[in-house]
Write a protein that holds these residues in place. Structure first.
Motif, PDB file in Angstrom:
ATOM      1  N   SER A 117     129.917  62.482  59.570  1.00 15.73           N
ATOM      2  CA  SER A 117     130.800  63.342  59.197  1.00 15.73           C
ATOM      3  C   SER A 117     131.097  62.932  57.991  1.00 15.73           C
ATOM      4  CB  SER A 117     133.055  62.730  59.142  1.00 15.73           C
ATOM      5  OG  SER A 117     132.402  63.716  60.637  1.00 15.73           O
ATOM      6  N   PHE A 118     130.870  63.692  57.278  1.00 12.66           N
ATOM      7  CA  PHE A 118     130.956  63.408  54.972  1.00 12.66           C
ATOM      8  C   PHE A 118     129.947  63.570  54.969  1.00 12.66           C
ATOM      9  CE2 PHE A 118     134.553  65.968  56.310  1.00 12.66           C
ATOM     10  CZ  PHE A 118     135.278  65.427  57.532  1.00 12.66           C
ATOM     11  N   ASP A 126     135.351  65.695  50.871  1.00 14.35           N
ATOM     12  CA  ASP A 126     135.211  66.028  51.686  1.00 14.35           C
ATOM     13  C   ASP A 126     136.159  66.059  53.154  1.00 14.35           C
ATOM     14  OD1 ASP A 126     132.846  67.439  50.106  1.00 14.35           O
ATOM     15  OD2 ASP A 126     131.714  66.599  51.298  1.00 14.35           O
ATOM     16  N   ALA A 127     136.405  64.573  53.104  1.00 15.86           N
ATOM     17  CA  ALA A 127     137.126  64.325  54.341  1.00 15.86           C
ATOM     18  C   ALA A 127     138.872  65.291  54.365  1.00 15.86           C
ATOM     19  CB  ALA A 127     137.046  62.983  54.408  1.00 15.86           C
ATOM     20  N   ALA A 129     139.378  67.719  51.716  1.00 14.71           N
ATOM     21  CA  ALA A 129     139.154  68.883  51.562  1.00 14.71           C
ATOM     22  C   ALA A 129     139.336  69.389  52.971  1.00 14.71           C
ATOM     23  CB  ALA A 129     138.321  69.200  51.182  1.00 14.71           C
ATOM     24  N   TYR A 130     138.513  68.872  53.999  1.00 15.43           N
ATOM     25  CA  TYR A 130     138.894  69.371  55.788  1.00 15.43           C
ATOM     26  C   TYR A 130     139.898  68.740  56.046  1.00 15.43           C
ATOM     27  CZ  TYR A 130     136.050  70.326  59.716  1.00 15.43           C
ATOM     28  OH  TYR A 130     135.442  71.003  61.092  1.00 15.43           O
ATOM     29  N   GLY A 131     140.965  68.171  56.087  1.00 18.91           N
ATOM     30  CA  GLY A 131     142.122  68.022  56.886  1.00 18.91           C
ATOM     31  C   GLY A 131     141.822  67.082  57.832  1.00 18.91           C
ATOM     32  N   ALA A 132     141.232  66.225  57.609  1.00 17.25           N
ATOM     33  CA  ALA A 132     140.424  65.014  59.308  1.00 17.25           C
ATOM     34  C   ALA A 132     142.372  64.254  58.855  1.00 17.25           C
ATOM     35  CB  ALA A 132     139.685  64.258  58.093  1.00 17.25           C
ATOM     36  N   THR A 135     139.527  58.906  58.586  1.00 14.54           N
ATOM     37  CA  THR A 135     138.665  58.871  57.919  1.00 14.54           C
ATOM     38  C   THR A 135     137.784  57.434  57.731  1.00 14.54           C
ATOM     39  OG1 THR A 135     136.531  59.065  55.492  1.00 14.54           O
ATOM     40  CG2 THR A 135     139.102  58.726  55.503  1.00 14.54           C
TER      41      THR A 135
END
Ligand code: GRF
Length: 202
Positions: A117-118, A126-127, A129-132, A135
């Motif tokens: 991921s990312f 990115d993590a 912004a993705y709403g993860a 991380t």
């Protein structure tokens, strides 16, 4: 074992390695940093190396006619220090064929996300912004892709509602520094094998 560390910024991962080796001792840790290289001058990472009395070198892409010439120059500059292991600690350039021909299989990178991921230069942003919800960081061998090489170790970091990119990155770096120190020491002391996508540390 001889380590060359490559940096592009503040060098806190480099500092963590320097501090660990100074505290534990080269013999017990299994490795010493023999030189620090960067793709740009005037960064804190190089200042940290100089304060530690280490040789440094800078290979700027813009100083070379082609990307391949830069890649070869970087490989030469690293080779001059005869490393057993090269560590990218926040080094923000993608190395090419020549560098990988010489150091593939003994070139380790740390990335501030849970690969696959990312990947890439903005893994923390990115993590977020993705709403993860979680991380972390990944220490892996570098292959000819971007952040795609065999994974050695990962650490998980919770993402908090109030996080912005820098707060999250700082919290990731706390885990990342410990993970990198632990992994580099184990690779240096125990030796390892890469079997496809699996890394086996003896
Ligand atoms: C680290 O989080 C690294 O994974 C990322 O940039 C950061 C570099 O931090 N590529 P530093 O230069 O080691 O302080």
């Amino acid at each position: 074992k001889r380590l060359v560390v490559l940096v592009s910024g503040s060098g806190t991962n480099l500092q963590a390695l320097l501090d660990a080796i100074a505290t534990i001792g080269v013999d017990a840790y299994g490795a010493e940093i023999v030189a620090v290289g960067a793709d740009r001058g005037d960064i804190e990472g190089l200042a940290r190396a100089e304060r530690a009395g280490l040789p440094t070198f800078v290979c700027r892409v813009k100083d070379f006619g082609t990307r391949e010439e830069w890649d070869t120059a970087l490989a030469e500059a690293v080779s001059a220090h005869e490393p057993d292991l090269v560590v990218s600690a926040g080094f923000m350039k993608i190395v090419g064929k020549e560098f990988l021909a010489r150091f593939g299989g003994r070139f380790v990178n740390t990335h501030p996300a849970l690969l696959p991921s990312f990947p890439g230069a903005h893994g923390v942003r990115d993590a977020l912004a993705y709403g993860a919800r979680v991380t972390g960081c990944t220490v892996h061998f570098v292959d000819d892709g971007v952040d795609t090489g065999p994974i050695i170790a990962q650490g998980v970091v919770e993402i908090r509602d109030e996080d912005d990119e820098s707060a999250l990155h700082e919290r990731i770096k706390e885990v990342e520094r410990r993970l990198l120190v632990e992994v580099v020491g184990r690779l240096a002391r125990n030796g390892y094998r890469i079997e496809g996508r699996k890394v086996v540390i003896q």
